[in-house]
Scaffold this motif. Structure first.
Motif, PDB file in Angstrom:
ATOM      1  N   SER A  51      -9.397  -9.827   0.961  1.00 34.71           N
ATOM      2  CA  SER A  51      -8.373  -9.789   2.011  1.00 34.71           C
ATOM      3  C   SER A  51      -7.596  -8.487   2.011  1.00 34.71           C
ATOM      4  O   SER A  51      -7.314  -7.910   3.073  1.00 34.71           O
ATOM      5  CB  SER A  51      -7.403 -10.965   1.836  1.00 34.71           C
ATOM      6  OG  SER A  51      -8.049 -12.191   2.094  1.00 34.71           O
ATOM      7  N   THR A  52      -7.219  -8.009   0.825  1.00 36.10           N
ATOM      8  CA  THR A  52      -6.437  -6.780   0.759  1.00 36.10           C
ATOM      9  C   THR A  52      -7.268  -5.581   1.203  1.00 36.10           C
ATOM     10  O   THR A  52      -6.767  -4.693   1.905  1.00 36.10           O
ATOM     11  CB  THR A  52      -5.901  -6.563  -0.665  1.00 36.10           C
ATOM     12  OG1 THR A  52      -5.155  -7.715  -1.064  1.00 36.10           O
ATOM     13  CG2 THR A  52      -5.003  -5.342  -0.726  1.00 36.10           C
ATOM     14  N   ALA A  53      -8.533  -5.557   0.818  1.00 38.05           N
ATOM     15  CA  ALA A  53      -9.399  -4.460   1.249  1.00 38.05           C
ATOM     16  C   ALA A  53      -9.623  -4.502   2.762  1.00 38.05           C
ATOM     17  O   ALA A  53      -9.652  -3.451   3.419  1.00 38.05           O
ATOM     18  CB  ALA A  53     -10.736  -4.537   0.514  1.00 38.05           C
ATOM     19  N   GLU A  54      -9.767  -5.695   3.316  1.00 37.13           N
ATOM     20  CA  GLU A  54      -9.872  -5.832   4.776  1.00 37.13           C
ATOM     21  C   GLU A  54      -8.663  -5.219   5.463  1.00 37.13           C
ATOM     22  O   GLU A  54      -8.782  -4.480   6.440  1.00 37.13           O
ATOM     23  CB  GLU A  54      -9.953  -7.313   5.167  1.00 37.13           C
ATOM     24  CG  GLU A  54     -11.317  -7.932   5.125  1.00 37.13           C
ATOM     25  CD  GLU A  54     -11.289  -9.361   5.661  1.00 37.13           C
ATOM     26  OE1 GLU A  54     -10.252  -9.788   6.214  1.00 37.13           O
ATOM     27  OE2 GLU A  54     -12.310 -10.050   5.511  1.00 37.13           O
ATOM     28  N   LEU A  55      -7.471  -5.566   4.961  1.00 34.64           N
ATOM     29  CA  LEU A  55      -6.266  -5.061   5.599  1.00 34.64           C
ATOM     30  C   LEU A  55      -6.147  -3.554   5.433  1.00 34.64           C
ATOM     31  O   LEU A  55      -5.736  -2.859   6.366  1.00 34.64           O
ATOM     32  CB  LEU A  55      -5.021  -5.748   5.034  1.00 34.64           C
ATOM     33  CG  LEU A  55      -3.728  -5.311   5.736  1.00 34.64           C
ATOM     34  CD1 LEU A  55      -3.715  -5.768   7.179  1.00 34.64           C
ATOM     35  CD2 LEU A  55      -2.494  -5.803   5.007  1.00 34.64           C
ATOM     36  N   ALA A  56      -6.503  -3.035   4.268  1.00 35.97           N
ATOM     37  CA  ALA A  56      -6.455  -1.587   4.072  1.00 35.97           C
ATOM     38  C   ALA A  56      -7.297  -0.868   5.122  1.00 35.97           C
ATOM     39  O   ALA A  56      -6.853   0.120   5.727  1.00 35.97           O
ATOM     40  CB  ALA A  56      -6.936  -1.227   2.663  1.00 35.97           C
ATOM     41  N   LEU A  57      -8.511  -1.364   5.346  1.00 41.08           N
ATOM     42  CA  LEU A  57      -9.374  -0.747   6.371  1.00 41.08           C
ATOM     43  C   LEU A  57      -8.804  -0.942   7.772  1.00 41.08           C
ATOM     44  O   LEU A  57      -8.888  -0.037   8.619  1.00 41.08           O
ATOM     45  CB  LEU A  57     -10.780  -1.334   6.285  1.00 41.08           C
ATOM     46  CG  LEU A  57     -11.790  -0.512   5.481  1.00 41.08           C
ATOM     47  CD1 LEU A  57     -12.126   0.793   6.177  1.00 41.08           C
ATOM     48  CD2 LEU A  57     -11.265  -0.227   4.078  1.00 41.08           C
ATOM     49  N   THR A  58      -8.221  -2.109   8.010  1.00 44.99           N
ATOM     50  CA  THR A  58      -7.595  -2.362   9.312  1.00 44.99           C
ATOM     51  C   THR A  58      -6.473  -1.371   9.572  1.00 44.99           C
ATOM     52  O   THR A  58      -6.365  -0.801  10.675  1.00 44.99           O
ATOM     53  CB  THR A  58      -7.044  -3.797   9.374  1.00 44.99           C
ATOM     54  OG1 THR A  58      -8.113  -4.717   9.182  1.00 44.99           O
ATOM     55  CG2 THR A  58      -6.384  -4.072  10.713  1.00 44.99           C
ATOM     56  N   LEU A  59      -5.626  -1.154   8.576  1.00 46.79           N
ATOM     57  CA  LEU A  59      -4.514  -0.220   8.741  1.00 46.79           C
ATOM     58  C   LEU A  59      -5.004   1.204   8.963  1.00 46.79           C
ATOM     59  O   LEU A  59      -4.456   1.937   9.802  1.00 46.79           O
ATOM     60  CB  LEU A  59      -3.602  -0.287   7.516  1.00 46.79           C
ATOM     61  CG  LEU A  59      -2.794  -1.581   7.343  1.00 46.79           C
ATOM     62  CD1 LEU A  59      -2.079  -1.586   5.998  1.00 46.79           C
ATOM     63  CD2 LEU A  59      -1.785  -1.750   8.479  1.00 46.79           C
ATOM     64  N   VAL A  60      -6.022   1.600   8.214  1.00 47.39           N
ATOM     65  CA  VAL A  60      -6.580   2.946   8.391  1.00 47.39           C
ATOM     66  C   VAL A  60      -7.106   3.117   9.815  1.00 47.39           C
ATOM     67  O   VAL A  60      -6.757   4.072  10.524  1.00 47.39           O
ATOM     68  CB  VAL A  60      -7.700   3.214   7.370  1.00 47.39           C
ATOM     69  CG1 VAL A  60      -8.437   4.511   7.711  1.00 47.39           C
ATOM     70  CG2 VAL A  60      -7.135   3.288   5.952  1.00 47.39           C
TER      71      VAL A  60
END
Length: 316
Positions: free
Chosen positions: A103-112
Motif C-alpha cells: 500500500s505504501t509503495a502504491e501511494l508513493a508511485l501515485t504521489l510521484v
C-alpha cells in the motif's frame, strides 16, 4: 474463559475475525477506548491500536508488568518508543513488516505520478471547467533517489521498474550490496541529491532521521526536483521545506506532515507546488488481511514458545 495472570492478549481487532489464532490464550478486544478490557497486569501480548497516536499506544504500558511482547500494526515504532521506559526489561517490540509495503509503495508511485503529470492542476481545472492541456514531466527518464531502503523502499523500487526511469539510487543507514545493486550510506546524500529528479523518503523516524531533510538537504536538491514523503512528517523540517516551495525552486508530495494532522490555517496547505494526502499510505483494503495474517502467525509462535518475528528491539 477465565483469565489467568499474564495470559491475556490485547487485540485491536476482534479475535473472532482473525483466522488461525491459537487456543490457550485469553483474547481481549481493545482499540484505544477509555476503558480497558481487563487488568493490564494480566497482559502478556499487547497489540497496539492502529493509527491512534502515542498517547493511546503508551497509556496501558505502565500497568503491563508481565507483558512479554508489544506488537505494532505499523511499520514505524516511533509512536510507541516514548512509553518503552515504562516497561520491564526483556519485553520484545515487534513491528508490522510485511503489512504496509504494497500500500505504501502504491501511494508513493501515485504521489510521484500525480505530481509530475500535474493532476492537482487538472482537478482544479475540472472544477473550474478549464481545459488545461500542455506538456508535463514524465517519470520516464528521471533519476529517482529512494532514501530509506528497507522493505518499503524495496517495494517502491519494485513498482518503479516498469516506468523506464533513468536510474534508481538507494540510500540506507549503512552501505550494503543487494541483487539490484549498491545501497549507499546516508552520509553520501550530499553527493547524490544534486543528481536526483525525484527524492522519495521511506525512512523510519528516529534520532538519526529527525529533521534529516533540513535546509542543507533541500538546498542540495536540483532545481525543479520533487520531494515525496511517505515516511514520517518529522523527517522533514517543515519551515525549510516551506521556504523552498514558496520560492518555486522545489516541488513536494506529502503523505505525512509535521505537525500532523496539519491544522487549519497552516501555510503548507496552500503552498505552491505541493500535493498533500492525509497519512493514508497504509490504510487501504490491503491492511486488514495482512494484519490478521501477521497476528495469527506471531501469536501462534508466541503460544508455542517459539521466537516471534519482526523483532525491532528488546527493552533493558
Amino acid at each position: 474463559m477465565t483469565s489467568t495472570p499474564a495470559n491475556d492478549v490485547w487485540l485491536p481487532i476482534a479475535a473472532d475475525e482473525i483466522e488461525g489464532l491459537p487456543e490457550g490464550l485469553d483474547y481481549r478486544f481493545w482499540d484505544g477506548g477509555p476503558d480497558y478490557p481487563a487488568d493490564p497486569a494480566h497482559c502478556a501480548f499487547y497489540v497496539v491500536p492502529y493509527m491512534k497516536g502515542p498517547e493511546v499506544a503508551a497509556r496501558p504500558l505502565k500497568g503491563m508488568d508481565a507483558v512479554r511482547v508489544v506488537q505494532t500494526l505499523s511499520a514505524g515504532i516511533d509512536h510507541v518508543e516514548p512509553g518503552l521506559g515504562l516497561l520491564p526489561a526483556g519485553v520484545q517490540l515487534c513491528n508490522a513488516k510485511g503489512v504496509h509495503e504494497a500500500s505504501t509503495a502504491e501511494l508513493a508511485l501515485t504521489l510521484v505520478l500525480a505530481s509530475l503529470r500535474g493532476f492537482p492542476a487538472f482537478a482544479e481545472g475540472q472544477e473550474k471547467e478549464e481545459w488545461r492541456s500542455g506538456f508535463y514531466p514524465a517519470l520516464a527518464d528521471k533519476s529517482v533517489l529512494v532514501v530509506g531502503y528497507g522493505s518499503i523502499g524495496a517495494a517502491i523500487e519494485d513498482r518503479l521498474e516498469p516506468f523506464e526511469c533513468a536510474r534508481v539510487v538507494r540510500v540506507a543507514r549503512s552501505a550494503r550490496t543487494t541483487g539490484r545493486g549498491p545501497v549507499h550510506a546516508i552520509g553520501e546524500l550530499p553527493r547524490l541529491l544534486p543528481e536526483a529528479d525525484v527524492v522519495i523518503l521511506s525512512t523510519p523516524l528516529n534520532a538519526s532521521t529527525q529533521g534529516l531533510v533540513d535546509a542543507g538537504f533541500l538546498a542540495a536538491m536540483r532545481d525543479g526536483a520533487l520531494l515525496v514523503n511517505v515516511a514520517r512528517g518529522g523527517v522533514v523540517d517543515t519551515s525549510a521545506l516551506l521556504a523552498e516551495l514558496e520560492s518555486g525552486r522545489l516541488r513536494a508530495a506529502l503523505d505525512v506532515t509535521d505537525p500532523e494532522p496539519l491544522p487549519v490555517g497552516h501555510p503548507l496547505w496552500h503552498a505552491p507546488h505541493v500535493l498533500i494526502t492525509p497519512h493514508v499510505g497504509g490504510s487501504t483494503s490491503a491492511f486488514l488481511p495482512r494484519a490478521k495474517r501477521l497476528l495469527a502467525g506471531q501469536l501462534t509462535r508466541f503460544a508455542a514458545g517459539e521466537p516471534v518475528g519482526n523483532l525491532v528491539l528488546t527493552t533493558s
